[in-house]
Enzyme design. Structure first.
Site, PDB file in Angstrom:
ATOM      1  N   ASP A  14      31.144  46.807  35.301  1.00 46.91           N
ATOM      2  CA  ASP A  14      31.993  47.222  36.421  1.00 46.91           C
ATOM      3  C   ASP A  14      32.580  48.605  36.215  1.00 46.91           C
ATOM      4  O   ASP A  14      32.496  49.473  37.098  1.00 46.91           O
ATOM      5  CB  ASP A  14      33.126  46.210  36.635  1.00 46.91           C
ATOM      6  CG  ASP A  14      32.614  44.854  37.120  1.00 46.91           C
ATOM      7  OD1 ASP A  14      31.483  44.807  37.631  1.00 46.91           O
ATOM      8  OD2 ASP A  14      33.336  43.863  36.971  1.00 46.91           O
ATOM      9  N   ARG A  94      46.864  43.362  30.227  1.00 49.84           N
ATOM     10  CA  ARG A  94      46.623  44.306  31.315  1.00 49.84           C
ATOM     11  C   ARG A  94      47.772  45.286  31.561  1.00 49.84           C
ATOM     12  O   ARG A  94      47.531  46.480  31.763  1.00 49.84           O
ATOM     13  CB  ARG A  94      46.296  43.548  32.606  1.00 49.84           C
ATOM     14  CG  ARG A  94      44.959  42.806  32.560  1.00 49.84           C
ATOM     15  CD  ARG A  94      43.817  43.743  32.225  1.00 49.84           C
ATOM     16  NE  ARG A  94      42.519  43.108  32.376  1.00 49.84           N
ATOM     17  CZ  ARG A  94      41.655  42.917  31.394  1.00 49.84           C
ATOM     18  NH1 ARG A  94      41.973  43.291  30.157  1.00 49.84           N
ATOM     19  NH2 ARG A  94      40.482  42.372  31.617  1.00 49.84           N
ATOM     20  N   ASP A 123      43.193  40.636  37.955  1.00 50.40           N
ATOM     21  CA  ASP A 123      43.422  41.883  37.229  1.00 50.40           C
ATOM     22  C   ASP A 123      43.769  43.058  38.135  1.00 50.40           C
ATOM     23  O   ASP A 123      44.509  43.962  37.742  1.00 50.40           O
ATOM     24  CB  ASP A 123      42.206  42.219  36.363  1.00 50.40           C
ATOM     25  CG  ASP A 123      42.156  41.391  35.094  1.00 50.40           C
ATOM     26  OD1 ASP A 123      43.203  40.821  34.728  1.00 50.40           O
ATOM     27  OD2 ASP A 123      41.087  41.305  34.466  1.00 50.40           O
ATOM     28  N   SER A 172      30.388  37.576  31.946  1.00 47.62           N
ATOM     29  CA  SER A 172      31.371  38.652  31.902  1.00 47.62           C
ATOM     30  C   SER A 172      32.391  38.265  30.835  1.00 47.62           C
ATOM     31  O   SER A 172      33.077  37.255  30.958  1.00 47.62           O
ATOM     32  CB  SER A 172      32.057  38.804  33.267  1.00 47.62           C
ATOM     33  OG  SER A 172      33.057  39.801  33.202  1.00 47.62           O
TER      34      SER A 172
END
Length: 394
Positions: A14, A94, A123, A172
């Site tokens: 990504d 994050r 996210d 992922s």
């Protein structure tokens, strides 16, 4: 003047295709990538750095493992961080990653911040809760262009971007020192049984070795020693990941309620987190009062929800931490545990602040006159007895 955008970069599919997209579709002159090391495998950090230097205009790799442990994971342990059974490795990292990206953007004079999150996950919200504290534009190519994984793989091939994801094994993976998450591909089917190949940190419980006993030492609510040996947080967590993972401890396969309301099937590995959170909860029961434990359970739940949402700049987050930190002053001592074929058992615990008296609780002790409890017993359930008498008469 060059129009710069700073991208939170992981080295995965990504974020890698975001680099050419930000130029081709959004018109930025320079794409600056920032990889933040919060405990990923060293080879992943090195590969991300190598890839970024080839396809971006400028790259930064920041090692923030110590900051991540001390300022984010330790507060999580104190708060028994848990969201619907998820230990919150990805979510707690994050905000820190986003803050570091902002720092680089301000340093380099960028006009925009970008991330590679989709419009279906959590996210995007965690990054943007931090990004939108600035006056810079926020760009989310995956969400804004409504991209699919298959399209991304083909786009990467067309632009000569090496990616480890294939349509055959489209997992992922997101790792940091606290957890490893695996999603995507066939795992999106909640009825699909995950293959053993998705796991990297934990052995299959059936293949795990014989039982091992460990002792975790705590000071002020955070782990400071393993089997009597003092060590810093990073070292302790890394060692516990290996030890507990060897015994198959720390796997979670769950249906998770995302912030947007979507239910998602998620797979996680978190050996050290499983052990340290269980030990911390047990030690708290020894040193905190019943009233403190009851109230703290509510505080911990609210803390965990804010952390899961990425709202660490919410004033309530600081308020909750103030209460939690006050209780943790007494959370000192040791917890002895047994690891065996995927299971974890608490064997014993000790603390200088224990609210426990062996003499008072013992059936052989005479410090308490048992007759004193009779008056309490007479009033225990008093209103219920009155109610029952009323019902019986009517």
């Amino acid at each position: 003047m060059s129009k710069k955008v700073v991208l939170a970069y992981s080295g995965g599919l990504d974020t890698s295709i975001c680099i050419p997209l930000l130029k081709e579709e959004y018109g930025y002159d320079e794409v600056i990538t920032v990889a933040v090391d919060v405990g990923q495998p060293k080879e992943d950090v090195a590969q991300a750095e190598e890839k970024a230097k080839k396809i971006s205009d400028l790259h930064f790799t920041l090692d923030v493992r110590e900051e991540f442990v001390n300022d984010y994971i330790f507060p999580l342990i104190r708060a028994n961080g848990d969201y619907e059974g998820y230990v919150m490795g990805t979510s707690i990292a994050r905000p820190l990653i986003a803050k570091k990206v902002v720092e680089i953007a301000e340093q380099e004079g960028a006009v925009a911040l970008a991330h590679g999150c989709t419009g279906k996950g959590n996210d995007q919200l965690r990054f943007e809760a931090v990004f939108r504290l600035t006056d810079m534009d926020v760009i989310a190519p995956m969400r804004e262009m409504n991209l699919t994984r298959e399209w991304e793989i083909e786009y990467a091939k067309e632009h000569g971007i090496p990616v480890g994801v294939t349509t055959a094994k489209p997992w992922s993976v997101d790792e940091n020192i606290w957890s490893r998450s695996i999603e995507g591909g066939k795992l999106e089917d909640p009825g699909y049984i995950p293959p053993e190949e998705i796991y990297k940190w934990t052995a299959s419980p059936e293949d795990a070795p014989d039982a091992q006993t460990i002792v975790i030492g705590f000071e002020n609510g955070v782990p400071v020693s393993l089997d009597g040996e003092k060590m810093d947080g990073v070292e302790l967590i890394e060692k516990m990941n290996v030890i507990a993972g060897t015994h198959g401890v720390g796997r979670t396969d769950m249906i998770e309620d995302r912030v947007l309301g979507l239910k998602a099937r998620e797979n996680y590995e978190h050996p050290a987190a499983t052990v340290l959170l269980a030990a911390h909860r047990d030690l708290e029961k020894l040193v905190l009062t019943r009233s403190e434990l009851k109230f703290k359970a509510m505080v911990d739940e609210q803390w965990s929800e804010l952390a899961y949402y990425g709202l660490v700049d919410e004033p309530l987050y600081d308020d909750l931490n103030a209460f939690i930190n006050k209780t943790q002053v007494r959370v000192n001592g040791t917890v002895t545990m047994k690891l065996y074929k995927g299971s974890l058992t608490i064997l014993a615990r000790t603390s200088p602040a224990a609210l426990y008296s062996e003499e008072l609780v013992s059936f052989d002790g005479t410090s308490i006159d048992q007759k004193d409890a009779e008056g309490f017993a007479k009033y225990h359930g008093f209103q219920a007895r009155l109610f029952r008498k009323f019902v019986d008469k009517n």
